[in-house]
Enzyme design. Sequence first.
Site, PDB file in Angstrom:
ATOM      1  CE  LYS A 180     -35.847 -43.003   6.222  1.00 12.27           C
ATOM      2  NZ  LYS A 180     -36.762 -43.661   5.332  1.00 12.27           N
TER       3      LYS A 180
ATOM      4  CE  LYS B 165     -38.037 -39.894   4.106  1.00 14.29           C
ATOM      5  NZ  LYS B 165     -39.328 -40.526   3.842  1.00 14.29           N
TER       6      LYS B 165
ATOM      7  CD  GLU C  68     -38.570 -45.231   7.923  1.00 14.49           C
ATOM      8  OE1 GLU C  68     -37.434 -45.455   8.341  1.00 14.49           O
ATOM      9  OE2 GLU C  68     -38.844 -45.186   6.714  1.00 14.49           O
TER      10      GLU C  68
ATOM     11  CB  ALA D 165     -20.704 -45.845 -14.530  1.00 12.39           C
TER      12      ALA D 165
HETATM   13  N1  HSE Z   1     -41.147 -44.722   5.700  1.00 14.67           N
HETATM   14  C1  HSE Z   1     -40.734 -43.903   4.628  1.00 14.67           C
HETATM   15  C2  HSE Z   1     -41.961 -43.353   3.935  1.00 14.67           C
HETATM   16  C3  HSE Z   1     -39.916 -44.719   3.653  1.00 14.67           C
HETATM   17  O1  HSE Z   1     -43.050 -43.854   4.163  1.00 14.67           O
HETATM   18  O2  HSE Z   1     -41.858 -42.384   3.205  1.00 14.67           O
HETATM   19  C4  HSE Z   1     -39.139 -43.894   2.677  1.00 14.67           C
HETATM   20  O3  HSE Z   1     -38.254 -43.044   3.313  1.00 14.67           O
END
Ligand code: HSE
Length: 440
Positions: free
Chosen positions: A103, A203, A188, A33
């Site tokens: 995300k 994503k 999640e 950094a």
């Molecule tokens: N729930 C997400 C996955 C975690 O299983 O990819 C990472 O974003």
Amino acid sequence: MKTVNVGICGLGTVGSGVVNVMQRNIAAITSRANCGLAITHVGARRDNPNCDVSDIKVSRDVFAVVKDPNVDIVVELIGGYEPAKQLVMQAIANGKHVVTANKALIAVHGNEIFAAAESRGVTVTFEAAVAGGIPIIKAIREGLSANSIEWLAGIINGTGNFILTEMRDKGREFADVLADAQRLGYAEADPTFDVEGIDAAHKLVILASLAFGMPLNFEACFTQGIADLSPQDVIFAGELGYSIKHLGIARRAEHGVELRVHPTLIPQRRLIANVDGVMNAVLVKGDAVGPTLYYGPGAGSEPTASAIVADVIDTARMLDVDRDCRVPHLAFSPDAVRPLPILPIEQISSAYYLRLTAVDKPGVLSQITQILSDAGISIEAVSQKEAQHEPDSSQSGQMVPIVLITDITVESNLRAAVGRIESLSSITDSVTFIRVESLT
Ligand code: HSE
């Protein structure tokens, strides 16, 4: 050497990973950094025994971190839409740079957040929001910036890939594997986000915006999950030389952009077809470079921390850089980001896997192929499987599964042909169709 102070909001699986990585690698991190970096404030409702924050100020209210005048960079790790959005907007208003792994927040509210950050002169970085530890955002935004990106396709939900892999290799039950993914911290908070493809759609929308220079448009993304996949289809696909993966696909087509998440047959000989377990991979096709593949862990404590800490380092490096010289949030300068039409799923083009159950009698296959031929759909492969049921007394023969792979066609055309096939008296169940991509 000046020191940049970092505040962390949220001390769960990922937050503890960030603390551990920063503490363990602090010498290399500060050298990279070119300034001192210190975690000076953590906001968390409770302690996490997986990391040591005894030398750090801890507040039970995460908002105390964004109000702390000594904090330069806020790392948002609480997830979800609210209060994460409020926290990030307040951090921006207070002149703090933000690093987030969120995300859902970026996919749904990113346009508003980036506009606020640009007018306040701060940055919001989000490498960890897509594909965990894989630096895919940096690759698209910077490494591939010479290219016109044609398409990208990714396995971008580790939980879904883990479930599909365990079901295929070990014949395990869906719910049982999902419970494992939750225990390991991959899933999640609401695991339907993983299973129904919502997490992957979040994503994909981010990647598509970076690739094509368009605003984030989560609502337009077509999403289909993996819960209805039949083990039979996994087996039949394998016999035909394909793996089934839950893919996010963004493609620039003639009349707009395809933006879709769904189970997809891909040839087993593609590297991405062999990405198993919680691993993620993203294929990006640029006009100059051709196809490129990025692979790595898509979830987990330290893999995700790897991306977050890299964002913290990047942010610290550019604190004194003129704001016009910074890498734009969505890869293109804000005035060049333009909406593009997103094609409804009926207008996308794909090849298809069809599985139907037919009465085993002469002429049935020719009726099916005639319907496809009338629709201008060419057949790449066809296979009649062994009968799976005893003869049905109401029918004049045994019921047999028939599997076909078609050539590329527009989805509305395929759906209309499927409707005609389903109306044949010799077809008993609804026809299963799964999109097939060659990824070349
Ligand atoms: N729930 C997400 C996955 C975690 O299983 O990819 C990472 O974003």
